[in-house]
Scaffold this active site. Sequence first.
Site, short mmCIF file in Angstrom:
data_model
loop_
_atom_site.label_atom_id
_atom_site.label_comp_id
_atom_site.label_asym_id
_atom_site.label_seq_id
_atom_site.Cartn_x
_atom_site.Cartn_y
_atom_site.Cartn_z
N SER A 59 0.82 -1.22 -0.03
CA SER A 59 0.00 0.02 0.19
C SER A 59 0.86 1.32 -0.07
O SER A 59 0.44 2.21 -0.59
CB SER A 59 -0.89 0.13 1.17
OG SER A 59 -0.26 -0.02 2.42
N ARG A 67 0.48 3.39 -3.33
CA ARG A 67 -0.08 4.57 -3.36
C ARG A 67 0.61 5.83 -3.71
O ARG A 67 0.03 6.62 -4.45
CB ARG A 67 -0.64 4.95 -1.66
CG ARG A 67 -1.14 6.52 -1.44
CD ARG A 67 -1.60 6.67 0.01
NE ARG A 67 -2.27 5.52 0.69
CZ ARG A 67 -1.99 4.59 1.33
NH1 ARG A 67 -0.67 4.63 1.71
NH2 ARG A 67 -2.54 3.86 1.94
N ASN A 110 -0.48 7.74 -7.42
CA ASN A 110 -0.82 9.12 -7.37
C ASN A 110 0.27 9.94 -8.43
O ASN A 110 -0.10 10.79 -9.11
CB ASN A 110 -0.76 9.57 -6.09
CG ASN A 110 -1.98 9.50 -5.21
OD1 ASN A 110 -2.66 10.30 -5.41
ND2 ASN A 110 -1.74 8.59 -4.44
#
Lengths: 156, 284
Positions: free
Chosen positions: B219, B223, B227
Amino acid sequence: MNINLTLLGQTIAFAIFVWFTMKFVWPPITHAMQERQKKIAEGLDAAGRAQRDLGLAQEKAAQTLRETKEQSAQIIEQANKSATLIVEEAREQARSEGERLIAAAKAEIEQEMNRAKDQLRAQVAALAIKGAEQVLESEVDASAHSELVNKLASQL
Amino acid sequence: MATTSAEYIQHHLQNLTFGKLPAGYERADGSIVEATTWTLARTGTEAADMGFMAFHLDTLGWSIFMGLIFIGLFRFVARRATVDTPGGLQNFVEMIVDFVQGIVKDTFHGRNPLIAPLALTIFVWVFLMNSLKWIPVDYIPGIGMALGLDYFKIVPTTDPNGTFGISIAVFALIIFYSIKIKGVGGFTKELTLTPFNHWALIPFNLFLEVLGLLTKPLSLALRLFGNMYAGEVVFILIALLPFYVQWALNVPWAIFHILVIPLQAFIFMVLTVVYLSAAHEDHH
């Protein structure tokens, strides 16, 4: 977007950066910050103490001033009192001295007057005798008539 | 320069790859590699065919460069850190350090001299790497092209290698501290006997806990990568527009990244601290 050795390279680079930061970056900076924090705390503390001291000193100064004022007022009062006293005394002295002088002068005058009177009396007596002598054309026994003459003279 | 839009996008999303090509490999220009060689990939296919034995020179170079900027700047300040009135730069650095220290103090309840410097490194380094996105997408690849490099992708956090590289290190630390603090037995217990403390449910617990454990680095890395990559793609798409309208989309998107770039760096840092804090907490 392939996963390859870059992964390991990145991990190694990261590990080195973290190690470096932990060893050479973090401690000096946080140390300086802590020291400054301590210094500021101490400074604030000292300032507080100084303020308290200042308050005490001001109070003390005010008290001293008050005491001094009281004292000086007392001194002035005393001085005033003693001044009046002195003036009074001096006046008294002057008066008595004056009176004394007046009395002395009066006495002297009296004396002088008496003396003059005596002289006059004596001269009058002599004049009277002389006059009488001339009137009588005879010698009058001075001693015999001196009592009479003296009585006459004292009446003058 | 690529001709079609798809080629242009693909070109901008390809890293400068230096890797091993096996003997007998047919290169993009038709030539055959005679012996196993390490070389720069000329096309995306070549880069993919290099497999694991390859480096993304741009990712590594820029991330190390950014790391050196971070270290250089902070070391510079650290060396002349003064207790008395600090200058502007020291103030700035101290502000960041204080910020990170505050987060770590709030989140991490153990005693570990590694955590705060780790968090600081992650925050600043990731921020710097992300901030390369503000450089217009064609500038650096253009320079690379002029220097004879086919590909140049400067933002290391838009490369999964870049983000996974960090998260794997964090993962290693999680495992290390879990075992160090709780002991092998304690850690095993945590993996097997939570959340359901019954022997019959050990396989289920193990599945759950291992999944939870593996989710952490995944994660973290995904993440940040997601992004940054998405943002980069949008920048590239905007760059496809005629130059006189680009600013209308480019400027708002760049301004939006004033929020995104520090936020992603911040999230990476905070989650790292949270995960390591969990690794330090002994529930038994």
